[in-house]
Design a protein around this motif. Structure first.
Motif, PDB file in Angstrom:
ATOM      1  N   THR A   1       0.767  -1.133   0.105  1.00  0.00           N
ATOM      2  CA  THR A   1      -0.038   0.046  -0.163  1.00  0.00           C
ATOM      3  C   THR A   1       0.785   1.234  -0.177  1.00  0.00           C
ATOM      4  N   ARG A   2       2.164   1.092   0.221  1.00  0.00           N
ATOM      5  CA  ARG A   2       3.050   2.438   0.188  1.00  0.00           C
ATOM      6  C   ARG A   2       4.298   1.814  -0.068  1.00  0.00           C
ATOM      7  N   THR A   3       5.047   2.481  -0.807  1.00  0.00           N
ATOM      8  CA  THR A   3       6.692   2.508  -1.046  1.00  0.00           C
ATOM      9  C   THR A   3       7.351   3.824  -0.593  1.00  0.00           C
ATOM     10  N   ARG A   4       8.619   3.678  -0.190  1.00  0.00           N
ATOM     11  CA  ARG A   4       9.213   4.837  -0.104  1.00  0.00           C
ATOM     12  C   ARG A   4      10.698   4.502   0.317  1.00  0.00           C
ATOM     13  N   PRO A   5      11.452   5.534  -0.327  1.00  0.00           N
ATOM     14  CA  PRO A   5      12.715   5.349  -0.296  1.00  0.00           C
ATOM     15  C   PRO A   5      13.659   5.643   0.960  1.00  0.00           C
ATOM     16  N   LEU A   6      14.430   4.824   1.229  1.00  0.00           N
ATOM     17  CA  LEU A   6      15.392   4.917   2.548  1.00  0.00           C
ATOM     18  C   LEU A   6      16.499   5.261   2.104  1.00  0.00           C
ATOM     19  N   CYS A   7      16.972   6.632   2.705  1.00  0.00           N
ATOM     20  CA  CYS A   7      18.122   7.259   2.112  1.00  0.00           C
ATOM     21  C   CYS A   7      19.308   6.922   3.259  1.00  0.00           C
ATOM     22  N   PRO A   8      20.547   7.061   2.429  1.00  0.00           N
ATOM     23  CA  PRO A   8      21.944   6.844   3.251  1.00  0.00           C
ATOM     24  C   PRO A   8      22.091   8.196   4.240  1.00  0.00           C
ATOM     25  N   TYR A   9      21.920   8.211   5.369  1.00  0.00           N
ATOM     26  CA  TYR A   9      21.985   9.294   6.422  1.00  0.00           C
ATOM     27  C   TYR A   9      23.357  10.012   6.212  1.00  0.00           C
ATOM     28  N   PRO A  10      23.187  11.209   6.370  1.00  0.00           N
ATOM     29  CA  PRO A  10      21.790  11.884   6.816  1.00  0.00           C
ATOM     30  C   PRO A  10      20.858  12.430   5.884  1.00  0.00           C
ATOM     31  N   GLN A  11      20.809  12.075   4.626  1.00  0.00           N
ATOM     32  CA  GLN A  11      19.856  12.350   3.714  1.00  0.00           C
ATOM     33  C   GLN A  11      18.397  11.663   4.306  1.00  0.00           C
ATOM     34  N   GLU A  12      17.401  12.230   3.827  1.00  0.00           N
ATOM     35  CA  GLU A  12      16.122  11.686   4.164  1.00  0.00           C
ATOM     36  C   GLU A  12      15.360  11.993   3.013  1.00  0.00           C
ATOM     37  N   ALA A  13      14.410  11.179   2.857  1.00  0.00           N
ATOM     38  CA  ALA A  13      13.349  11.110   1.747  1.00  0.00           C
ATOM     39  C   ALA A  13      12.547  12.386   1.795  1.00  0.00           C
ATOM     40  N   LYS A  14      12.503  13.159   0.724  1.00  0.00           N
ATOM     41  CA  LYS A  14      11.656  14.276   0.592  1.00  0.00           C
ATOM     42  C   LYS A  14      10.593  14.093  -0.579  1.00  0.00           C
ATOM     43  N   TRP A  15       9.428  14.346  -0.201  1.00  0.00           N
ATOM     44  CA  TRP A  15       8.256  14.624  -1.326  1.00  0.00           C
ATOM     45  C   TRP A  15       8.348  15.547  -2.344  1.00  0.00           C
ATOM     46  N   LYS A  16       8.639  15.299  -3.735  1.00  0.00           N
ATOM     47  CA  LYS A  16       8.614  16.366  -4.633  1.00  0.00           C
ATOM     48  C   LYS A  16       7.615  17.392  -4.822  1.00  0.00           C
ATOM     49  N   GLY A  17       6.391  16.976  -4.253  1.00  0.00           N
ATOM     50  CA  GLY A  17       5.413  18.077  -4.062  1.00  0.00           C
ATOM     51  C   GLY A  17       4.286  17.860  -4.933  1.00  0.00           C
ATOM     52  N   THR A  18       4.552  16.596  -5.923  1.00  0.00           N
ATOM     53  CA  THR A  18       3.362  16.211  -6.769  1.00  0.00           C
ATOM     54  C   THR A  18       3.469  14.660  -6.841  1.00  0.00           C
ATOM     55  N   GLY A  19       2.387  14.099  -7.268  1.00  0.00           N
ATOM     56  CA  GLY A  19       2.194  12.537  -7.225  1.00  0.00           C
ATOM     57  C   GLY A  19       1.886  12.073  -5.913  1.00  0.00           C
TER      58      GLY A  19
END
Length: 281
Positions: A247-265
């Motif tokens: 029901t959901r997929t999300r990227p796991l990012c190499p620390y200290p980066q984090e997943a940020k929504w692009k604002g669309t989709g």
């Protein structure tokens, strides 16, 4: 615990720009449990002063009298659910019968060799001619249990690659412990540490699994590609299953980066997120 978790989510869920019941990075959340203090009688809809103080201590972690951090606290967001505080903190989870999973048995049987040991007797500071129990524990078992050496030069030299991950909502082993270790390696080994060692923080994941986030992922295949193909994992896709369906997929990012929504989709699809540096805290 659900009362606390709901209040934390209400205050902090949308700080990352997405309302999904998950804190992207709990360090951005500064919810004060005193806001749940009972105005009158104690009910299930509020916290007593002692309960508020307990929550503050759990989030703050263990400190000496002079304020030195012994062990970091838990992150906000991992309080509710069968794998939450009821399982690891209060010992009131399913099948627990009031017994804690690890803490009390560890000290009774491995540290003090006393099945009747009472945690109220634990000495945080030296007293009455005795060392602190923290020093006693470290002297007795530290060499066996501690894996905190930040010098991984021999591992790096032989071509080793290391992927570490930790759930942000882990109510057992604090996620800050993994961050502290990673940063200690970075300080020791320098900025090129990411060439052989990467840490991935999983938002909304409790102890190894569970929680409201996307908590199913494969770290072995990316590690194999890194070791045998020389391709470092820039992100790793995690999935959330509901009744056997993704029901959901999300990227796991190499620390200290984090997943940020692009604002669309859709915010339930990993392709609509990018790994980016966190906002200034």
């Amino acid at each position: 615990m659900p009362l606390i978790a709901d209040a934390v989510n209400a205050a902090c869920d949308e700080l990352d720009g997405v309302k999904d019941g998950v804190l992207n990075d709990p360090r951005d959340c500064h919810f004060d449990p005193a806001k749940l203090l009972c105005a009158g009688s104690d009910t299930s809809a509020c916290l007593t002063a002692l309960q508020v103080a307990a929550v503050v201590k759990i989030w703050a972690g263990l400190k000496t009298a002079d304020g030195r951090q012994i062990w970091p606290g838990l992150a906000r967001g991992g309080e509710a659910g069968p794998g939450g505080w009821a399982n690891w903190i209060t010992g009131t989870g399913p099948g627990q019968s009031g017994h804690l999973n690890l803490g009390i048995p560890f000290f009774r049987f491995l540290v003090f060799d006393d099945p009747n040991w009472d945690y109220h007797s634990f000495r945080l500071e030296p007293s009455d001619g005795f060392d602190s129990d923290i020093d006693y524990l470290d002297a007795k078992l530290g060499a066996l249990f501690n894996a905190i050496n930040p010098d991984l030069s021999a591992f790096k030299a032989r071509g080793g690659k290391l992927i570490q991950y930790h759930g942000w909502s882990d109510p057992d082993i604090t996620p800050f412990n993994s961050i502290n270790y990673y940063e200690s390696v970075l300080k020791t080994m320098g900025p090129n540490t990411t060439e052989f060692y990467r840490l991935y923080m999983a938002p909304g994941m409790q102890h190894c699994s569970g929680g409201p986030g996307a908590t199913t992922f494969d770290m072995i295949a990316p590690l194999d590609c890194w070791v045998n193909g020389g391709i470092a994992p820039e992100s790793i896709t995690a999935s959330r299953f509901t009744n056997g369906v993704v029901t959901r997929t999300r990227p796991l990012c190499p620390y200290p980066q984090e997943a940020k929504w692009k604002g669309t989709g859709s915010t339930d699809e990993a392709v609509n997120f990018v790994c980016a540096a966190p906002n200034q805290r």
